[in-house]
Motif scaffolding. Structure first.
Motif, PDB file in Angstrom:
ATOM      1  N   THR A 103       0.774  24.694  64.834  1.00 54.97           N
ATOM      2  CA  THR A 103       2.205  24.732  65.144  1.00 54.97           C
ATOM      3  C   THR A 103       2.834  23.358  65.314  1.00 54.97           C
ATOM      4  OG1 THR A 103       3.848  25.733  66.578  1.00 54.97           O
ATOM      5  CG2 THR A 103       1.939  24.811  67.651  1.00 54.97           C
ATOM      6  N   SER A 104       4.134  23.293  64.992  1.00 54.73           N
ATOM      7  CA  SER A 104       4.876  22.064  65.218  1.00 54.73           C
ATOM      8  C   SER A 104       5.672  22.131  66.515  1.00 54.73           C
ATOM      9  CB  SER A 104       5.834  21.820  64.044  1.00 54.73           C
ATOM     10  OG  SER A 104       6.696  22.938  63.890  1.00 54.73           O
ATOM     11  N   LEU A 105       5.498  23.201  67.289  1.00 54.41           N
ATOM     12  CA  LEU A 105       6.225  23.305  68.561  1.00 54.41           C
ATOM     13  C   LEU A 105       5.788  22.203  69.506  1.00 54.41           C
ATOM     14  CD1 LEU A 105       6.089  27.120  69.409  1.00 54.41           C
ATOM     15  CD2 LEU A 105       8.047  25.826  68.537  1.00 54.41           C
ATOM     16  N   SER A 106       6.735  21.697  70.300  1.00 54.00           N
ATOM     17  CA  SER A 106       6.388  20.706  71.319  1.00 54.00           C
ATOM     18  C   SER A 106       5.503  21.373  72.366  1.00 54.00           C
ATOM     19  CB  SER A 106       7.680  20.199  71.960  1.00 54.00           C
ATOM     20  OG  SER A 106       7.611  20.232  73.357  1.00 54.00           O
ATOM     21  N   LYS A 107       4.543  20.620  72.907  1.00 58.59           N
ATOM     22  CA  LYS A 107       3.680  21.197  73.936  1.00 58.59           C
ATOM     23  C   LYS A 107       4.449  21.435  75.237  1.00 58.59           C
ATOM     24  CE  LYS A 107      -1.198  20.188  73.004  1.00 58.59           C
ATOM     25  NZ  LYS A 107      -1.169  21.137  71.916  1.00 58.59           N
ATOM     26  N   LEU A 108       5.542  20.700  75.412  1.00 54.43           N
ATOM     27  CA  LEU A 108       6.335  20.887  76.631  1.00 54.43           C
ATOM     28  C   LEU A 108       7.023  22.248  76.637  1.00 54.43           C
ATOM     29  CD1 LEU A 108       7.188  19.527  79.264  1.00 54.43           C
ATOM     30  CD2 LEU A 108       9.111  18.497  78.040  1.00 54.43           C
ATOM     31  N   VAL A 109       7.364  22.758  75.460  1.00 51.64           N
ATOM     32  CA  VAL A 109       8.089  24.025  75.384  1.00 51.64           C
ATOM     33  C   VAL A 109       7.200  25.179  75.860  1.00 51.64           C
ATOM     34  CG1 VAL A 109       7.782  25.050  73.073  1.00 51.64           C
ATOM     35  CG2 VAL A 109      10.034  24.880  74.035  1.00 51.64           C
ATOM     36  N   THR A 110       5.909  25.062  75.661  1.00 51.94           N
ATOM     37  CA  THR A 110       4.987  26.102  76.124  1.00 51.94           C
ATOM     38  C   THR A 110       4.295  25.687  77.426  1.00 51.94           C
ATOM     39  OG1 THR A 110       3.191  25.175  74.794  1.00 51.94           O
ATOM     40  CG2 THR A 110       4.481  26.924  73.782  1.00 51.94           C
ATOM     41  N   ALA A 111       4.692  24.561  77.990  1.00 51.26           N
ATOM     42  CA  ALA A 111       4.051  24.011  79.196  1.00 51.26           C
ATOM     43  C   ALA A 111       2.540  23.923  79.006  1.00 51.26           C
ATOM     44  CB  ALA A 111       4.422  24.817  80.441  1.00 51.26           C
ATOM     45  N   GLY A 112       2.129  23.581  77.780  1.00 54.05           N
ATOM     46  CA  GLY A 112       0.713  23.370  77.501  1.00 54.05           C
ATOM     47  C   GLY A 112      -0.097  24.646  77.334  1.00 54.05           C
ATOM     48  N   LEU A 113       0.557  25.827  77.402  1.00 46.82           N
ATOM     49  CA  LEU A 113      -0.171  27.092  77.244  1.00 46.82           C
ATOM     50  C   LEU A 113      -0.497  27.342  75.777  1.00 46.82           C
ATOM     51  CD1 LEU A 113       2.024  29.350  79.579  1.00 46.82           C
ATOM     52  CD2 LEU A 113      -0.258  28.450  80.076  1.00 46.82           C
ATOM     53  N   THR A 114      -1.388  28.305  75.527  1.00 49.56           N
ATOM     54  CA  THR A 114      -1.714  28.647  74.143  1.00 49.56           C
ATOM     55  C   THR A 114      -0.872  29.836  73.679  1.00 49.56           C
ATOM     56  OG1 THR A 114      -3.506  29.997  74.988  1.00 49.56           O
ATOM     57  CG2 THR A 114      -4.062  27.777  74.235  1.00 49.56           C
ATOM     58  N   THR A 115       0.086  30.252  74.514  1.00 47.80           N
ATOM     59  CA  THR A 115       0.997  31.318  74.117  1.00 47.80           C
ATOM     60  C   THR A 115       2.421  30.777  74.082  1.00 47.80           C
ATOM     61  OG1 THR A 115       1.132  31.974  76.442  1.00 47.80           O
ATOM     62  CG2 THR A 115      -0.363  33.242  75.037  1.00 47.80           C
ATOM     63  N   VAL A 116       3.273  31.462  73.313  1.00 47.60           N
ATOM     64  CA  VAL A 116       4.686  31.083  73.251  1.00 47.60           C
ATOM     65  C   VAL A 116       5.535  32.344  73.447  1.00 47.60           C
ATOM     66  CG1 VAL A 116       4.724  31.277  70.710  1.00 47.60           C
ATOM     67  CG2 VAL A 116       6.486  29.943  71.877  1.00 47.60           C
ATOM     68  N   ALA A 117       6.631  32.186  74.196  1.00 45.32           N
ATOM     69  CA  ALA A 117       7.581  33.288  74.391  1.00 45.32           C
ATOM     70  C   ALA A 117       8.672  33.126  73.338  1.00 45.32           C
ATOM     71  CB  ALA A 117       8.174  33.221  75.794  1.00 45.32           C
ATOM     72  N   ILE A 118       8.868  34.157  72.502  1.00 41.59           N
ATOM     73  CA  ILE A 118       9.737  33.997  71.338  1.00 41.59           C
ATOM     74  C   ILE A 118      10.656  35.204  71.170  1.00 41.59           C
ATOM     75  CG2 ILE A 118       8.117  34.974  69.635  1.00 41.59           C
ATOM     76  CD1 ILE A 118       8.767  32.368  67.950  1.00 41.59           C
ATOM     77  N   ARG A 119      11.892  34.953  70.697  1.00 38.52           N
ATOM     78  CA  ARG A 119      12.770  36.086  70.405  1.00 38.52           C
ATOM     79  C   ARG A 119      13.814  35.743  69.355  1.00 38.52           C
ATOM     80  NH1 ARG A 119      17.872  37.884  72.734  1.00 38.52           N
ATOM     81  NH2 ARG A 119      18.887  36.246  73.924  1.00 38.52           N
ATOM     82  N   VAL A 120      14.363  36.798  68.735  1.00 38.06           N
ATOM     83  CA  VAL A 120      15.459  36.678  67.783  1.00 38.06           C
ATOM     84  C   VAL A 120      16.702  37.243  68.470  1.00 38.06           C
ATOM     85  CG1 VAL A 120      16.375  37.399  65.540  1.00 38.06           C
ATOM     86  CG2 VAL A 120      13.917  36.977  65.795  1.00 38.06           C
ATOM     87  N   PRO A 121      17.659  36.376  68.848  1.00 31.32           N
ATOM     88  CA  PRO A 121      18.844  36.891  69.536  1.00 31.32           C
ATOM     89  C   PRO A 121      19.784  37.620  68.578  1.00 31.32           C
ATOM     90  CG  PRO A 121      19.040  34.520  69.222  1.00 31.32           C
ATOM     91  CD  PRO A 121      17.690  34.914  68.694  1.00 31.32           C
ATOM     92  N   ALA A 122      20.617  38.503  69.135  1.00 33.91           N
ATOM     93  CA  ALA A 122      21.514  39.307  68.303  1.00 33.91           C
ATOM     94  C   ALA A 122      22.923  38.755  68.243  1.00 33.91           C
ATOM     95  CB  ALA A 122      21.556  40.740  68.847  1.00 33.91           C
ATOM     96  N   HIS A 123      23.294  37.909  69.196  1.00 33.14           N
ATOM     97  CA  HIS A 123      24.685  37.436  69.238  1.00 33.14           C
ATOM     98  C   HIS A 123      25.035  36.701  67.942  1.00 33.14           C
ATOM     99  CE1 HIS A 123      28.310  35.414  70.557  1.00 33.14           C
ATOM    100  NE2 HIS A 123      28.286  36.100  71.692  1.00 33.14           N
ATOM    101  N   PRO A 124      26.184  37.042  67.338  1.00 33.50           N
ATOM    102  CA  PRO A 124      26.528  36.419  66.046  1.00 33.50           C
ATOM    103  C   PRO A 124      26.604  34.892  66.116  1.00 33.50           C
ATOM    104  CG  PRO A 124      28.341  37.796  66.885  1.00 33.50           C
ATOM    105  CD  PRO A 124      27.155  38.073  67.742  1.00 33.50           C
ATOM    106  N   VAL A 125      27.045  34.341  67.257  1.00 31.27           N
ATOM    107  CA  VAL A 125      27.130  32.876  67.367  1.00 31.27           C
ATOM    108  C   VAL A 125      25.726  32.266  67.414  1.00 31.27           C
ATOM    109  CG1 VAL A 125      27.854  30.961  68.853  1.00 31.27           C
ATOM    110  CG2 VAL A 125      29.420  32.883  68.422  1.00 31.27           C
ATOM    111  N   ALA A 126      24.830  32.869  68.181  1.00 33.34           N
ATOM    112  CA  ALA A 126      23.450  32.382  68.251  1.00 33.34           C
ATOM    113  C   ALA A 126      22.796  32.469  66.871  1.00 33.34           C
ATOM    114  CB  ALA A 126      22.660  33.196  69.278  1.00 33.34           C
ATOM    115  N   ARG A 127      23.045  33.574  66.172  1.00 34.99           N
ATOM    116  CA  ARG A 127      22.438  33.763  64.845  1.00 34.99           C
ATOM    117  C   ARG A 127      22.968  32.744  63.843  1.00 34.99           C
ATOM    118  NH1 ARG A 127      21.259  39.388  62.672  1.00 34.99           N
ATOM    119  NH2 ARG A 127      19.393  38.186  62.215  1.00 34.99           N
ATOM    120  N   ALA A 128      24.277  32.522  63.896  1.00 37.53           N
ATOM    121  CA  ALA A 128      24.873  31.564  62.956  1.00 37.53           C
ATOM    122  C   ALA A 128      24.327  30.164  63.225  1.00 37.53           C
ATOM    123  CB  ALA A 128      26.392  31.587  63.084  1.00 37.53           C
ATOM    124  N   LEU A 129      24.190  29.808  64.503  1.00 32.37           N
ATOM    125  CA  LEU A 129      23.661  28.482  64.839  1.00 32.37           C
ATOM    126  C   LEU A 129      22.208  28.350  64.363  1.00 32.37           C
ATOM    127  CD1 LEU A 129      23.895  25.727  66.257  1.00 32.37           C
ATOM    128  CD2 LEU A 129      23.143  26.847  68.372  1.00 32.37           C
TER     129      LEU A 129
END
Ligand code: AMP
Ligand code: MG
Length: 318
Positions: A103-129
């Motif tokens: 993965t290219s994810l920063s280690k800080l984003v997962t706080a060094g864990l081997t798992t990642v919390a991930i989601r696809v938001p539904a809001h049209p502004v979030a999706r467009a961004l």
């Protein structure tokens, strides 16, 4: 810095995506609350999120992506996770999954864990961004640490004005509740945090275990994983010089085999922290050293969260 307010237009999204590409921070509406976004692959941007919020500790952050395809670049999906994604994405369901090894994810984003919390938001502004930016966006709620989650652009401005680059004004958030967080295992899911998708909705798709997984440190706050990253080697804080059996991580003028930031920059130190702990741990093992010594980190700004993390790592086996 002056925080600009952007409109949810082509121009606004282009400006926001450009800010993210250059490591800046942009608040944007999701269907739950306004998120404070930064490039999840850029450690300095992720450190900037903690700094802007004034968070005293590094909780792993939720990574927002445009679609399942992008999610699969970063996380490993099993059949349970695929079934949940098919039913609830885009939407307020966050799934905690093993990080892909490459993965290219920063280690800080997962706080060094081997798992990642991930989601696809539904809001049209979030999706467009997300589609304009074309990459993963780390985004906790866009409020100062300890404050109330913002559901309008004005709330974000009240709390974070001049600490972030921009806010996309997309009106009021519909749900106002945070996303539900689940973690799949072999025969179902654990619910780590209740939120916008109910347990009943999830139970209609997959088996839901009735235990709530909580952290050792914060049993009252579900959403925290029970385990958090700790090095194998013992860790000693506030070290000025390494002992014979110690591998040293420096900071500022106190040098070591590696240095979190030789210029004494706390944002850079935060961005490097988990990667350097992993590296020091491996190197200590290779060199037959039993301990990691870490130079003193000043107790202000991001130094508070860095010290909090080091303290947990040093106390892990006491
Ligand atoms: P927020 O982004 O502020 O809504 O909160 C993120 C929540 O997700 C926190 O409660 C975290 O502890 C939780 N979280 C993020 N990543 C993980 C992970 N890898 N494992 C377990 N919980 C996670
Ligand atoms: Mg929050």
């Amino acid at each position: 810095m002056q925080t600009q307010t952007l409109r949810p237009t082509e121009d606004g999204f282009a400006t926001a995506a450009d800010i993210l590409t250059h490591g800046g921070l942009v608040a944007f509406p999701t269907e739950t609350v306004y998120g404070l976004g930064g490039d999840a692959r850029n450690g300095a941007a992720v450190a900037g999120i903690y700094a802007a919020k004034g968070r005293p500790s590094f909780n792993p952050l939720i990574v927002h992506v445009a679609d399942l395809n992008m999610a699969q670049e970063f996380a490993q999906f099993d059949t349970t996770a695929l079934a949940l994604a098919a039913e609830f994405w885009p939407g307020p369901l966050t799934i905690v999954l093993p990080v892909r090894p490459d993965t290219s994810l920063s280690k800080l984003v997962t706080a060094g864990l081997t798992t990642v919390a991930i989601r696809v938001p539904a809001h049209p502004v979030a999706r467009a961004l997300l589609s304009k930016f074309g990459g993963p966006i780390a985004a906790p709620s866009a409020n100062p640490s300890g404050g109330i989650s913002p559901t309008r652009a004005a709330h974000v401005r009240d709390g974070l004005s001049d600490r972030i680059d921009a806010i996309i004004n997309g009106g009021k958030c519909a749900v106002g509740l945070e996303s539900t967080i689940v973690m799949p295992d072999d025969d179902g899911v654990h619910i780590l945090r209740d939120g916008g998708i109910t347990t009943e909705q999830i139970a209609a798709i997959v088996n839901v275990h009735d235990t709530i997984e909580t952290s050792h440190d914060a049993p009252t706050s579900p959403g925290q994983l029970a385990s958090h990253y700790a090095p194998n080697a013992r860790l000693r804080m506030n070290a000025l010089i390494a002992g014979d059996d110690e591998h040293m991580i420096g900071f500022g003028e106190i040098s070591g085999q590696i240095n979190l930031s030789s210029s004494g920059d706390l944002t850079q130190a935060a961005a490097n922290l988990f990667a350097y702990l992993h590296m020091a741990d491996e190197d200590a093992q290779t060199l037959g050293k039993t301990k990691i010594a870490v130079a003193p980190i000043p107790m202000h700004g991001l130094g508070i969260a860095i010290n909090d993390r080091l303290k947990r790592a040093s106390a892990a086996r006491d």
